[in-house]
Design an enzyme around this catalytic site. Structure first.
Site, PDB file in Angstrom:
ATOM      1  CG  ASN A 112      -2.308  -0.853   0.955  1.00  0.00           C
ATOM      2  OD1 ASN A 112      -2.810  -0.673  -0.169  1.00  0.00           O
ATOM      3  ND2 ASN A 112      -2.281  -1.915   1.608  1.00  0.00           N
ATOM      4  N   GLY A 113       1.790   1.408   0.821  1.00  0.00           N
ATOM      5  CA  GLY A 113       2.712   2.460   0.920  1.00  0.00           C
ATOM      6  C   GLY A 113       3.256   2.701  -0.413  1.00  0.00           C
ATOM      7  CG  ASP A 136      -0.569  -7.443   5.381  1.00  0.00           C
ATOM      8  OD1 ASP A 136      -0.361  -8.519   6.149  1.00  0.00           O
ATOM      9  OD2 ASP A 136       0.005  -6.480   5.640  1.00  0.00           O
ATOM     10  NE  ARG A 171      -0.211 -25.912  28.724  1.00  0.00           N
ATOM     11  CZ  ARG A 171       1.098 -26.231  28.566  1.00  0.00           C
ATOM     12  NH1 ARG A 171       1.701 -26.496  27.489  1.00  0.00           N
ATOM     13  NH2 ARG A 171       1.792 -26.463  29.697  1.00  0.00           N
ATOM     14  NE  ARG A 275       2.647 -22.911  28.550  1.00  0.00           N
ATOM     15  CZ  ARG A 275       2.076 -22.562  29.815  1.00  0.00           C
ATOM     16  NH1 ARG A 275       1.108 -21.925  30.222  1.00  0.00           N
ATOM     17  NH2 ARG A 275       2.732 -23.394  30.636  1.00  0.00           N
TER      18      ARG A 275
HETATM   19  O1  F6P Z   1       2.986  -5.655   5.189  1.00  0.00           O
HETATM   20  C1  F6P Z   1       3.501  -6.979   5.700  1.00  0.00           C
HETATM   21  C2  F6P Z   1       3.558  -7.172   7.009  1.00  0.00           C
HETATM   22  O2  F6P Z   1       4.101  -8.211   7.245  1.00  0.00           O
HETATM   23  C3  F6P Z   1       2.396  -7.078   7.872  1.00  0.00           C
HETATM   24  O3  F6P Z   1       1.696  -8.239   7.907  1.00  0.00           O
HETATM   25  C4  F6P Z   1       2.924  -6.778   9.472  1.00  0.00           C
HETATM   26  O4  F6P Z   1       2.334  -6.226  10.169  1.00  0.00           O
HETATM   27  C5  F6P Z   1       4.239  -5.956   8.833  1.00  0.00           C
HETATM   28  O5  F6P Z   1       4.445  -6.284   7.536  1.00  0.00           O
HETATM   29  C6  F6P Z   1       5.489  -6.041   9.738  1.00  0.00           C
HETATM   30  O6  F6P Z   1       6.427  -5.121   9.327  1.00  0.00           O
HETATM   31  P1  F6P Z   1       8.102  -5.203   9.683  1.00  0.00           P
HETATM   32  O7  F6P Z   1       8.601  -6.303   8.900  1.00  0.00           O
HETATM   33  O8  F6P Z   1       8.561  -3.834   9.309  1.00  0.00           O
HETATM   34  O9  F6P Z   1       8.242  -5.564  11.014  1.00  0.00           O
END
Ligand code: F6P
Length: 357
Positions: A112-113, A136, A171, A275
């Site tokens: 996205n970014g 994602d 558990r 856990r």
């Molecule tokens: O966008 C992919 C992702 O793996 C997300 O699912 C996760 O929240 C994030 O990146 C983790 O980011 P980083 O690798 O910068 O810790």
């Protein structure tokens, strides 16, 4: 002659190399004199002028290789317009390098970014073609992103492995699945792994509903329970807070992640042993699954076709099993989230899965 820059940006995933291979192979089929510049470590390489000239052989034998052969980095979109620590104008630097290298087109693989920046560069006049990458599966304009199914396999495998030990010990287990803003990965892995409770960012939970579901299982003589919890799962109480209030609350929170908080609440309220398992970045690692290899190859070939036709400013996406071009302006800045009223949620609820709502 075509000169094309490849760039992989944001968090990595399993099928980046397979996708670049798809683009490169198709271009090499069409042109005998295509030049591919591998721009190193995402937009950072475009800003600071770091690239490697690729050869056709660089794209051989990488279909099954996870990660990215040209590296990646996170370069937040909201800071793109800010000068760097030495006063460099990053957007101007990217445009200057693109022109200096004589690129005909920039091929961007990202989430996205990454798409926000790609759209900005396209609006600034660069020729850009993008491909939807992320575990994602939250990119607008495509039914599927590459990387998602491979991550579903890994997260499902984690839940499968937990099943046997949870059953032996009687558990409650929480498996925390990646996804801060959207829950596709948790939803799919949760259903595939037979989780009893699935908590997603899109469906705020009430801990009382979670406890009720656990107690129901106990009454039915089921000795263990499994929760698939997204990193970004949020309680109803927290979802009602303003952004500012939530930020302050989270800052004061001592739990390493949401699963630990939920785990403690369950233990206190039910007396059951809990856990927590966090597969974390293993979900982004290893080789791409066959499904991802196929859509990566298809998306890659379709992106190359856009370059051949000089049709720029598009992402290639999967729609109803066909690869289609989607205008970058439609993709950038929009998230594809799980709809709480969608049929997959209704079907999961029909199976008896609790979403904590
Ligand atoms: O966008 C992919 C992702 O793996 C997300 O699912 C996760 O929240 C994030 O990146 C983790 O980011 P980083 O690798 O910068 O810790």
């Amino acid at each position: 002659m075509k000169r094309v820059g490849f760039l992989t940006s944001g968090g990595d995933c399993q099928s980046l190399n397979a996708t670049m291979r798809g683009v490169a192979k198709t271009l090499y089929q069409k042109y005998s004199d295509v030049e591919i510049y591998g721009i190193l470590e995402g937009y950072k390489g475009l800003i600071y002028g770091n690239y490697r000239k690729m050869k056709s052989s660089d794209f051989s034998g990488i279909l099954t290789e996870g990660g990215t052969i040209i590296g990646t980095s996170r370069q937040p979109f909201k800071k793109m317009r800010d000068p760097d620590e030495n006063g460099l104008d990053k957007v101007k630097a990217m445009k200057d390098n693109y022109k200096r290298w004589g690129l005909d087109c920039l091929v961007v693989l990202g989430g996205n970014g990454t798409h926000k920046t790609a759209n900005m560069l396209s609006e600034e006049g660069l020729n850009v073609v993008t491909l939807p990458k992320t575990i994602d599966n939250d990119i607008w304009g495509t039914d599927m992103t590459f990387g998602f199914q491979s991550a579903v396999n890994i997260a499902t495998n984690a839940i499968d492995c937990i099943h046997t030990t949870a059953a032996s010990h009687g558990r409650v287990f929480i498996v925390e699945v990646m996804g801060h803003k959207v829950g596709w990965l948790t939803l799919h892995a949760g259903i595939a792994g037979g989780a009893d409770i699935i908590l997603l960012p899109e469906i705020p939970y009430d801990i009382k509903s979670v406890v009720k579901a656990l107690e129901k299982r106990n009454k039915e003589g089921k000795r263990f329970s499994i929760l698939a919890v997204a990193e970004g799962a949020i309680s109803k109480e927290d979802a009602a807070l303003s952004k500012k209030e939530l930020k302050a609350k989270r800052k004061a929170n001592l739990f390493p992640s949401i699963s630990y908080q939920i785990g403690q609440e369950i233990q206190e309220k039910t007396g059951q042993e809990v856990r927590i398992t966090v597969p974390g970045h293993t979900q982004r690692g290893g080789e791409p699954c066959p499904y991802d290899r196929v859509i990566s190859s298809r998306l890659g070939a379709a992106a190359a076709r856009l370059i051949i036709e000089e049709k720029y400013g598009y992402m290639v996406g999967l729609k109803d099993n066909e690869i289609v071009p989607v205008p970058l302006g439609e993709v950038a800045g929009r998230l594809k989230m799980v709809d709480p009223d969608s049929s997959i949620i209704k079907e999961a609820k029909g199976l008896g899965i609790c979403f904590g709502d």
